[in-house]
Design a protein around this motif. Structure first.
Motif, PDB file in Angstrom:
ATOM      1  N   PHE A   1      43.835  35.934  40.426  1.00 65.15           N
ATOM      2  CA  PHE A   1      42.830  35.494  41.748  1.00 65.15           C
ATOM      3  C   PHE A   1      41.246  35.237  41.189  1.00 65.15           C
ATOM      4  CE2 PHE A   1      45.216  34.698  45.533  1.00 65.15           C
ATOM      5  CZ  PHE A   1      46.206  34.868  44.943  1.00 65.15           C
ATOM      6  N   GLY A   2      40.950  36.201  40.848  1.00 63.12           N
ATOM      7  CA  GLY A   2      39.709  36.667  39.997  1.00 63.12           C
ATOM      8  C   GLY A   2      38.425  35.327  39.550  1.00 63.12           C
ATOM      9  N   MET A   3      39.898  34.807  38.210  1.00 57.52           N
ATOM     10  CA  MET A   3      39.707  33.539  38.046  1.00 57.52           C
ATOM     11  C   MET A   3      40.046  32.401  38.975  1.00 57.52           C
ATOM     12  SD  MET A   3      38.851  31.801  35.283  1.00 57.52           S
ATOM     13  CE  MET A   3      39.758  32.173  33.804  1.00 57.52           C
ATOM     14  N   ALA A   4      40.668  32.637  39.782  1.00 60.36           N
ATOM     15  CA  ALA A   4      40.308  31.088  40.486  1.00 60.36           C
ATOM     16  C   ALA A   4      38.966  30.936  41.724  1.00 60.36           C
ATOM     17  CB  ALA A   4      42.111  31.596  41.885  1.00 60.36           C
ATOM     18  N   SER A   5      38.448  32.338  41.998  1.00 54.73           N
ATOM     19  CA  SER A   5      37.764  32.413  42.994  1.00 54.73           C
ATOM     20  C   SER A   5      36.466  32.303  41.974  1.00 54.73           C
ATOM     21  CB  SER A   5      37.744  33.811  43.535  1.00 54.73           C
ATOM     22  OG  SER A   5      38.343  34.636  43.723  1.00 54.73           O
ATOM     23  N   ALA A   6      36.327  32.315  40.870  1.00 55.08           N
ATOM     24  CA  ALA A   6      35.388  31.609  39.805  1.00 55.08           C
ATOM     25  C   ALA A   6      35.555  30.015  39.989  1.00 55.08           C
ATOM     26  CB  ALA A   6      35.380  32.450  38.539  1.00 55.08           C
ATOM     27  N   MET A   7      36.736  29.096  39.552  1.00 56.60           N
ATOM     28  CA  MET A   7      36.896  27.776  40.069  1.00 56.60           C
ATOM     29  C   MET A   7      36.360  27.326  41.212  1.00 56.60           C
ATOM     30  SD  MET A   7      40.387  27.746  38.057  1.00 56.60           S
ATOM     31  CE  MET A   7      40.505  26.356  36.945  1.00 56.60           C
ATOM     32  N   GLY A   8      37.066  28.678  42.211  1.00 52.89           N
ATOM     33  CA  GLY A   8      36.458  27.345  44.164  1.00 52.89           C
ATOM     34  C   GLY A   8      34.350  27.684  43.794  1.00 52.89           C
ATOM     35  N   ILE A   9      33.741  28.467  43.094  1.00 53.75           N
ATOM     36  CA  ILE A   9      32.765  28.635  43.166  1.00 53.75           C
ATOM     37  C   ILE A   9      32.002  27.751  42.528  1.00 53.75           C
ATOM     38  CG2 ILE A   9      30.674  30.681  42.966  1.00 53.75           C
ATOM     39  CD1 ILE A   9      32.084  30.949  45.028  1.00 53.75           C
ATOM     40  N   THR A  10      32.462  27.634  41.464  1.00 58.24           N
ATOM     41  CA  THR A  10      32.595  26.338  40.249  1.00 58.24           C
ATOM     42  C   THR A  10      32.245  25.074  41.207  1.00 58.24           C
ATOM     43  OG1 THR A  10      33.134  27.687  38.788  1.00 58.24           O
ATOM     44  CG2 THR A  10      32.283  25.109  38.045  1.00 58.24           C
ATOM     45  N   MET A  11      33.287  25.188  41.865  1.00 53.93           N
ATOM     46  CA  MET A  11      33.918  23.752  42.316  1.00 53.93           C
ATOM     47  C   MET A  11      32.166  23.297  43.664  1.00 53.93           C
ATOM     48  SD  MET A  11      36.134  22.593  44.868  1.00 53.93           S
ATOM     49  CE  MET A  11      37.483  21.519  43.063  1.00 53.93           C
ATOM     50  N   LEU A  12      32.404  24.633  44.106  1.00 55.34           N
ATOM     51  CA  LEU A  12      30.614  24.476  45.253  1.00 55.34           C
ATOM     52  C   LEU A  12      29.193  24.260  44.545  1.00 55.34           C
ATOM     53  CD1 LEU A  12      30.813  25.762  48.306  1.00 55.34           C
ATOM     54  CD2 LEU A  12      29.029  27.485  47.529  1.00 55.34           C
ATOM     55  N   ILE A  13      29.522  24.808  43.485  1.00 51.89           N
ATOM     56  CA  ILE A  13      28.281  24.491  42.897  1.00 51.89           C
ATOM     57  C   ILE A  13      27.901  22.555  42.091  1.00 51.89           C
ATOM     58  CG2 ILE A  13      26.424  24.869  40.491  1.00 51.89           C
ATOM     59  CD1 ILE A  13      27.276  27.975  40.923  1.00 51.89           C
ATOM     60  N   LEU A  14      29.531  22.775  41.089  1.00 56.55           N
ATOM     61  CA  LEU A  14      29.796  21.272  41.226  1.00 56.55           C
ATOM     62  C   LEU A  14      28.990  20.292  42.097  1.00 56.55           C
ATOM     63  CD1 LEU A  14      32.465  21.278  39.510  1.00 56.55           C
ATOM     64  CD2 LEU A  14      30.399  19.890  38.255  1.00 56.55           C
ATOM     65  N   ILE A  15      29.840  20.503  43.279  1.00 58.07           N
ATOM     66  CA  ILE A  15      29.195  19.880  44.071  1.00 58.07           C
ATOM     67  C   ILE A  15      28.210  19.240  44.905  1.00 58.07           C
ATOM     68  CG2 ILE A  15      29.668  19.312  47.268  1.00 58.07           C
ATOM     69  CD1 ILE A  15      32.634  20.028  47.002  1.00 58.07           C
ATOM     70  N   LEU A  16      27.380  20.755  44.862  1.00 58.45           N
ATOM     71  CA  LEU A  16      26.136  20.292  45.261  1.00 58.45           C
ATOM     72  C   LEU A  16      25.330  19.736  44.133  1.00 58.45           C
ATOM     73  CD1 LEU A  16      25.436  24.057  46.863  1.00 58.45           C
ATOM     74  CD2 LEU A  16      25.570  22.295  47.866  1.00 58.45           C
ATOM     75  N   ILE A  17      25.486  20.139  43.118  1.00 55.79           N
ATOM     76  CA  ILE A  17      24.805  19.137  41.677  1.00 55.79           C
ATOM     77  C   ILE A  17      24.790  17.880  41.799  1.00 55.79           C
ATOM     78  CG2 ILE A  17      24.262  19.550  39.537  1.00 55.79           C
ATOM     79  CD1 ILE A  17      25.116  21.772  39.522  1.00 55.79           C
TER      80      ILE A  17
END
Lengths: 296, 445
Positions: free
Chosen positions: A263-279
């Motif tokens: 779940f830790g890794m999956a949360s990191a992936m979720g945040i990464t996705m958020l950042i990717l969308i913003l960028i």
């Protein structure tokens, strides 16, 4: 006077209190929690959560080639949907002109969007099926047996097959958005252009395109979000398979969390996705200089 | 006009009050219903009336199989238990099998686990901190396998049933091609190839699209090749288990041979389990490799001539002189979450479930083998001859220890997806080399 302003403030406060509370509890708190979890090794079940710094973020991109494969697949959705945008605008222009039965065509174009996504995925899964599948059947009837493929199991075409379903489903929605944009363009601009002797290409380029800029901005944003978050179509039709060939970033995140208890890794992936969308959205807006008509 | 506003306000107030009252009233109605239900089942005998004075208890009991739900309904589990424990209501909840584990993880994080939590053996480790040790429970003491699945020093779950993995086959098709029941891996592949060469039937139905139906091969064959039910734990002690000579590699080389023979139809990855099941049911496919549970599925399918269906154990051995290893599965571990409000009642229920009166009746109907000492279940004619093989050796399948789980999670080791890759024609040796690399890497951390 003071009382009126006081009353106004009380009214504002009481009206805003509930939405703000809801926003804090259901949006902001989970987001903060997601960020916190992304720095832990939590397995989703045990109470223990050890903070491991940026390990999850580093591992995500260095330890697993499947993340890149998933992102590449998201990229395929993004590219094909982007290619479709000009076409969608053209269809909208066509439907906006005085063609016969335009209302009927508008309904037909919009129809796929209102059908349930799960149903669409199942329909197309049968359509592509190797046993009594519709597509191969059509090809057979047309005498094009040489084109028959394993549409959902051949590594090299599975993503294209899925992207087609996604385009089929969402293009109509984009067309309707463009139509709304087109209808907001004042008629007098076209009349003035006509007096100035503008041809239809010039009309399209100098009146229609700037006129639908605001809609274009929305569609480009939806495209980025949609392409990165595509889930139901690959999940139902192929479950990301064969292997990870048609997996997407969300599918991979889900697998990481629930199948492999990270779940830790999956949360990191979720945040990464958020950042990717913003960028990506920021880059797109800069690239196309999209500020919207009213904001210029 | 002047009088209109107060009237509107009054009407609006009335609507709001009515809206607020609806849940309240419906709550009362619900309560009444429960009370009425209680009345209708109220027993007559004095002893039972005494029981009835106990506080009412509702035990939440989720299940993941429609087959189980049908059986519980048919045998009337809820009322059967109520007869002996009138104050206890068993609240069954059917969840989708593929979503069951996720749902429980989510409920666990919200402290909302049910009172009785059935788990698969491999999930016991994940939930060990959230469930109660059941070492002193009679049902656990009488169970032949509960102690084999201890986590640490404790028994956490009591397994409901035991079953084997079979290759289900069409007797008529085997007869048509003059085939005998295969006793070695070579004979099995040859039989499949013979049916393929006949061109009439698909030799083995495979729902490869869903990934999981390849489990009799990709999940169990390494254990069968090694003759070690806890092979995943053994594998966690090896740096490069994907090397020739290691049980995993050897088993997978055999599987690759089978997949390469293209005996699973034109596109096994394009077919889901439901389609594969129908293909076997409608006599289009000659074989399908699945567990004992498939017997219930077959019975529920109309138009299937059960007398034409037989079952044999998947032969993995190279020659008839080798031991015939076959997987024995122990499934559905009854556990009690620590968050249960009624742990004693839950324990009482588990003891009742495994008591002779209910358990034998239930397992006979489910066509599964018993895990309880001295309880034998008649499996019926479909399995006749299935166990008539030389050197038969039962390999009790286990889910792997914590070391294995760590590696599995770190490299996202998924044998079923590997099976899909193998069916799609990925380079086998390259895949094994890459797996060796990532396995070794994960072990070193």
């Amino acid at each position: 006077m003071k009382t009126i302003s006081k009353q106004k403030n009380i009214l504002l406060f009481s009206f805003l209190l509930i939405p703000i509370l809801l926003l804090l509890v259901f949006v902001l708190y989970p987001l903060i929690e997601l960020v916190r979890l992304s720095f832990t090794d939590w397995n989703g079940v045990e109470a223990q959560q050890v903070y491991i710094g940026f390990d999850n973020y580093i591992k995500m991109f260095t330890d697993s080639s499947d993340v890149w494969l998933s992102l590449r697949n998201n990229g395929i959705y993004f590219i094909f949907h982007s290619i479709m945008i000009p076409l969608e605008l053209m269809i909208a222009v066509l439907l906006d002109s005085k063609i016969r039965a335009s209302k009927f065509f508008k309904t037909i174009v919009f129809m796929p969007y209102i059908i349930n996504g799960v149903a669409i995925s199942y329909i197309f899964a049968f359509f592509y099926s190797p046993i009594n599948g519709g597509l191969n059947g059509i090809l057979e009837v047309l005498g094009l047996e040489s084109l028959i493929q394993n549409w959902l199991t051949n590594d090299s075409i599975v993503n294209i097959s899925l992207v087609f379903v996604s385009i089929w489903r969402f293009s109509g929605f984009h067309v309707i958005l463009f139509l709304a944009g087109l209808q907001s363009i004042p008629q007098d601009q076209f009349e003035a252009a006509e007096i100035d002797g503008a041809n239809s290409i010039q009309n399209f380029w100098y009146i229609i395109v700037p006129g639908v800029k605001k809609v274009l901005e929305v569609i480009l944003f939806l495209n980025v979000v949609g392409a990165l978050q595509v889930f139901d179509i690959p999940y139902i039709m192929t479950q990301g398979g064969p292997g990870h060939a048609s997996s997407t970033f969300i599918l991979y995140t889900l697998e990481t969390a629930f199948k492999f208890n990270s779940f830790g890794m999956a949360s990191a992936m979720g945040i990464t996705m958020l950042i990717l969308i913003l960028i990506l959205n920021g880059v797109q807006n800069r690239l196309f200089n999209l500020k919207g008509v009213g904001e210029e | 006009m002047y009088n209109v506003r107060p009237r509107i306000t009054r009407i609006l107030s009335m609507i709001m009050i009515s809206a607020l009252m609806i849940p309240l009233v419906s709550g009362c109605t619900k309560g009444e219903k429960v009370a009425n239900n209680g009345k209708s089942t109220q027993p007559d005998t004095q002893q039972e009336q005494k029981e009835d004075k106990k506080d009412p208890v509702t035990l939440k009991f989720p299940i993941w199989s429609t087959i189980t739900e049908d059986l519980f309904t048919k045998l009337d589990l809820v009322n059967e238990y109520k007869k002996e424990h009138p104050n206890v209501t068993i609240e069954l909840e059917l969840l989708k099998d593929t979503e069951y584990e996720n749902t429980m993880k989510i409920r666990n994080s919200a402290n909302e686990l049910p009172d009785i939590l059935p788990l698969k053996s491999s999930w016991l480790i994940n939930f060990k901190d959230n469930i109660l040790p059941l070492d002193d429970l009679d049902a656990a003491k009488n169970n032949m396998f509960a102690a084999d699945f201890k986590v640490g020093d404790h028994i956490y779950g009591v397994p409901e049933s035991q079953f084997n993995e079979y290759v289900w086959y069409r007797k008529s098709i085997f007869k048509e091609y003059g085939l005998e029941i295969p006793k070695t891996w070579g004979e099995f592949v040859t039989a499949a190839k013979t049916i393929k060469d006949g061109g009439k039937y698909i030799p083995i139905a495979m729902g490869g699209k869903d990934a999981w139906p390849d489990y009799p091969f990709n999940e169990f064959m390494p254990s069968l090749e090694a003759g070690d039910g806890d092979y995943w734990s053994t594998m966690a002690t090896i740096d490069e288990p994907f090397t020739k000579g290691q049980a995993f590699y050897d088993a997978y080389a055999k599987i690759q041979e089978l997949y390469n023979a293209q005996v699973m139809g034109p596109d096994p990855l394009g077919v889901g389990f439901d389609q594969a099941k129908l293909m076997f049911g409608s006599n289009q496919a000659a074989m399908i490799a699945l567990g004992q549970w498939f017997g219930s599925d077959l019975k529920s399918m109309t138009d299937v001539d059960i007398n034409d269906v037989g079952a044999f154990l998947l032969p993995v051995r190279n020659s008839v002189d080798d031991p015939f290893n076959t997987i024995s599965m122990v499934d559905t571990f009854f556990t009690i979450p620590k968050t249960s409000k009624y742990p004693d009642e839950a324990k009482e229920f588990i003891n009742w479930f495994f008591s002779d009166a209910w358990y034998s009746k239930y397992l006979t109907e489910a066509q599964l083998q018993s895990t309880v000492k001295d309880v034998k279940i008649d499996l019926g004619t479909m399995f006749n001859g299935a166990f008539d093989v030389s050197n038969l050796n039962y390999v009790l399948n286990k889910g792997g220890n914590e070391d294995y789980k760590k590696i599995e999670s770190a490299i996202k080791f998924d044998v079923k997806k590997m099976g899909q890759d193998m069916m799609s024609g990925k380079d086998f040796n390259k895949m094994m080399q890459e797996m060796n690399k990532s396995w070794k890497n994960a072990r070193s951390k």
